[in-house]
Design a protein around this motif. Sequence first.
Motif, PDB file in Angstrom:
ATOM      1  N   ALA A  57     -41.434  22.668 -20.361  1.00  0.00           N
ATOM      2  CA  ALA A  57     -41.824  23.318 -21.607  1.00  0.00           C
ATOM      3  C   ALA A  57     -40.871  22.844 -22.514  1.00  0.00           C
ATOM      4  N   ASP A  58     -39.626  22.403 -22.355  1.00  0.00           N
ATOM      5  CA  ASP A  58     -38.656  21.620 -23.407  1.00  0.00           C
ATOM      6  C   ASP A  58     -38.967  20.344 -23.763  1.00  0.00           C
ATOM      7  N   LEU A  59     -40.069  19.694 -23.186  1.00  0.00           N
ATOM      8  CA  LEU A  59     -40.330  18.170 -23.631  1.00  0.00           C
ATOM      9  C   LEU A  59     -40.918  18.273 -24.919  1.00  0.00           C
ATOM     10  N   ALA A  60     -40.433  17.412 -25.748  1.00  0.00           N
ATOM     11  CA  ALA A  60     -40.855  17.270 -27.006  1.00  0.00           C
ATOM     12  C   ALA A  60     -41.912  16.373 -26.999  1.00  0.00           C
ATOM     13  N   LEU A  61     -43.173  16.696 -27.348  1.00  0.00           N
ATOM     14  CA  LEU A  61     -44.387  15.678 -27.269  1.00  0.00           C
ATOM     15  C   LEU A  61     -45.073  15.930 -29.074  1.00  0.00           C
ATOM     16  N   PRO A  62     -45.817  15.010 -29.129  1.00  0.00           N
ATOM     17  CA  PRO A  62     -46.801  15.118 -30.324  1.00  0.00           C
ATOM     18  C   PRO A  62     -47.965  16.079 -30.124  1.00  0.00           C
ATOM     19  N   PRO A  63     -47.906  17.127 -31.048  1.00  0.00           N
ATOM     20  CA  PRO A  63     -48.681  18.291 -30.941  1.00  0.00           C
ATOM     21  C   PRO A  63     -50.121  18.310 -31.532  1.00  0.00           C
ATOM     22  N   ALA A  64     -50.500  17.113 -32.151  1.00  0.00           N
ATOM     23  CA  ALA A  64     -51.588  16.862 -32.903  1.00  0.00           C
ATOM     24  C   ALA A  64     -51.806  18.184 -33.843  1.00  0.00           C
ATOM     25  N   SER A  65     -53.533  18.571 -33.746  1.00  0.00           N
ATOM     26  CA  SER A  65     -53.474  19.673 -34.599  1.00  0.00           C
ATOM     27  C   SER A  65     -52.762  21.033 -34.649  1.00  0.00           C
ATOM     28  N   MET A  66     -51.869  21.071 -33.437  1.00  0.00           N
ATOM     29  CA  MET A  66     -51.297  22.609 -33.186  1.00  0.00           C
ATOM     30  C   MET A  66     -50.316  22.459 -34.298  1.00  0.00           C
ATOM     31  N   THR A  67     -49.918  21.407 -35.006  1.00  0.00           N
ATOM     32  CA  THR A  67     -49.166  21.258 -36.256  1.00  0.00           C
ATOM     33  C   THR A  67     -49.567  22.366 -37.199  1.00  0.00           C
ATOM     34  N   THR A 255     -56.310  24.195 -31.167  1.00  0.00           N
ATOM     35  CA  THR A 255     -56.486  23.124 -30.387  1.00  0.00           C
ATOM     36  C   THR A 255     -55.834  21.981 -30.932  1.00  0.00           C
ATOM     37  N   GLY A 256     -55.637  20.681 -30.265  1.00  0.00           N
ATOM     38  CA  GLY A 256     -55.309  19.718 -30.862  1.00  0.00           C
ATOM     39  C   GLY A 256     -55.491  18.302 -29.958  1.00  0.00           C
ATOM     40  N   ALA A 261     -51.126  12.272 -28.340  1.00  0.00           N
ATOM     41  CA  ALA A 261     -51.087  13.473 -27.953  1.00  0.00           C
ATOM     42  C   ALA A 261     -51.936  14.072 -26.737  1.00  0.00           C
ATOM     43  N   GLY A 262     -53.040  13.326 -26.895  1.00  0.00           N
ATOM     44  CA  GLY A 262     -53.931  13.809 -25.717  1.00  0.00           C
ATOM     45  C   GLY A 262     -54.650  15.143 -26.008  1.00  0.00           C
ATOM     46  N   TYR A 263     -54.987  15.940 -25.306  1.00  0.00           N
ATOM     47  CA  TYR A 263     -55.798  17.203 -25.357  1.00  0.00           C
ATOM     48  C   TYR A 263     -54.767  18.403 -25.353  1.00  0.00           C
ATOM     49  N   CYS A 264     -54.720  19.086 -26.293  1.00  0.00           N
ATOM     50  CA  CYS A 264     -53.380  20.284 -26.526  1.00  0.00           C
ATOM     51  C   CYS A 264     -54.212  21.303 -26.612  1.00  0.00           C
ATOM     52  N   PHE A 265     -53.640  22.609 -26.531  1.00  0.00           N
ATOM     53  CA  PHE A 265     -54.277  24.002 -26.764  1.00  0.00           C
ATOM     54  C   PHE A 265     -53.083  25.195 -26.708  1.00  0.00           C
ATOM     55  N   THR A 266     -52.886  25.522 -28.009  1.00  0.00           N
ATOM     56  CA  THR A 266     -52.293  27.085 -28.028  1.00  0.00           C
ATOM     57  C   THR A 266     -53.229  27.864 -27.928  1.00  0.00           C
ATOM     58  N   GLY A 267     -53.141  28.820 -26.877  1.00  0.00           N
ATOM     59  CA  GLY A 267     -54.153  29.938 -26.892  1.00  0.00           C
ATOM     60  C   GLY A 267     -53.613  31.307 -26.859  1.00  0.00           C
ATOM     61  N   THR A 268     -54.262  32.369 -27.197  1.00  0.00           N
ATOM     62  CA  THR A 268     -53.809  33.683 -27.138  1.00  0.00           C
ATOM     63  C   THR A 268     -55.005  34.565 -26.704  1.00  0.00           C
ATOM     64  N   ALA A 269     -54.610  35.518 -26.019  1.00  0.00           N
ATOM     65  CA  ALA A 269     -55.652  36.594 -25.859  1.00  0.00           C
ATOM     66  C   ALA A 269     -55.131  38.124 -25.629  1.00  0.00           C
TER      67      ALA A 269
END
Length: 446
Positions: A57-67, A255-256, A261-269
């Motif tokens: 979880a501490d690995l810095a990666l390109p977040p794409a549109s999660m920016t 999403t991003g 970045a590949g396919y990313c997603f910050t989700g919440t429920a």
Amino acid sequence: MKKSIQAIYMVTLAMLVTIVSLFPAPMTTHAAPSDIKAKSAILVDAETGKILYEKEADLALPPASMTKMMTEYLVLEAISNGDISWDDTFQISDYAHSLSQNEAFSGYFLEKNKDYTVEQLYTAMAVNSDNATTVALAEIVAGSEGEFVKMMNQKAKEMGLPDAEFVNSTGLGNSDLGENYPEGTSPDADNYLSAKSAALLAFHLVNDYPEALDYSSIKEYELEGQNNQNWNWMLPNMPGYLEQFGYEGVDGMKTGWTDMAGYCFTGTAERNGQRLISVVMQTDSESARFEETRKLLDYGFNQFKVQEIFSAGHQVEGESTLNVAKGKEDTVELATDEPIRAVVKSGEEKPYDISFEIDESKLNDDGELTAPIKKGESVGTAKITYTGEENFGYITDDLAEGQTTAKIVTQSGVEKANWFVLTFRAIGDFFSGIFSSVADWFTGLF
């Protein structure tokens, strides 16, 4: 004969039931997901900030549109501060217009010399991850995207986002922007976030500006006669074939995707009053980011609950009174000032211990409080310690401190004794001291 057979059958059945009852029923378990197919992932409780699961979880990666979550935060902050309003209208710049005409970058074709409200621009950004409207909002808030990037990085420091680096408002690589990359950044730079940073950013967004969820949960949005769908397929009741990805309680977040970045997603429920935040980064496909998110959310909702672990007025045996000097009473009782809530994992009935630490600056040389004392006066800190099997901590030290401590307060007031009582106490203490010294002297003779 039939009655004998029936009697034997009934006895045998009773014996079988008795034997079966001796063995506990198998428990349905929801073990921590060990097969999350993402380079980096995290699951966080949105009330306390406690980490429930993490993978690199501490690995810095390109977040794409999660920016864009940071762009959303700064726009909502500007609205909250009164700098802009939802109804303010603006015309887009040449740069934003050029992005809107590029099908690879945006979902809406915008017109020049036409007024758009802040709410229209924000909704297009939140629902369809539109890049042109994102740049337009950055320019509205800060005057230019370059100045807005400075605001993004400053806010990242204030939030304590580890390893966060912003170079534009959209999440595109600067190399995709040609000569339009923001001033103060390099032409080949990219945004970087860790999964922990993305979760913490989402944590601030949903807690500081919960209205963000009103927009991130919109399934479709029409602008300029163009109706585009939300890229978050986990929203319940999405149209058409996307409905199969729906997840009860999902209402955000972002999403991003880019080549880097590949396919990313910050989700919440949210379910039954409990909200979770999940992040997956660099999954293999558009659908995989939602499938992996489902695993995380299932684990969180099935295994964890936020509940009251210590009530207001909780006392620790042997630590819940203090001696009082110069008071009408010799002691005062201590207890916690408010209920303490924490994340409890299924199967861990008592995963927390509590201890009292008294503020020594409140005490005299003899370790006593000195009257007068007010009821509810803070005299120390209750420390809550997690004793469960697996502890990933919290997404920031500040949240850890806030969730693992509580105030210790006096349960009653103690008035200062009058001079007459204090004088006789002093005389009594004096003669008591003489008697003790004489007794000790005689004891030493034998």
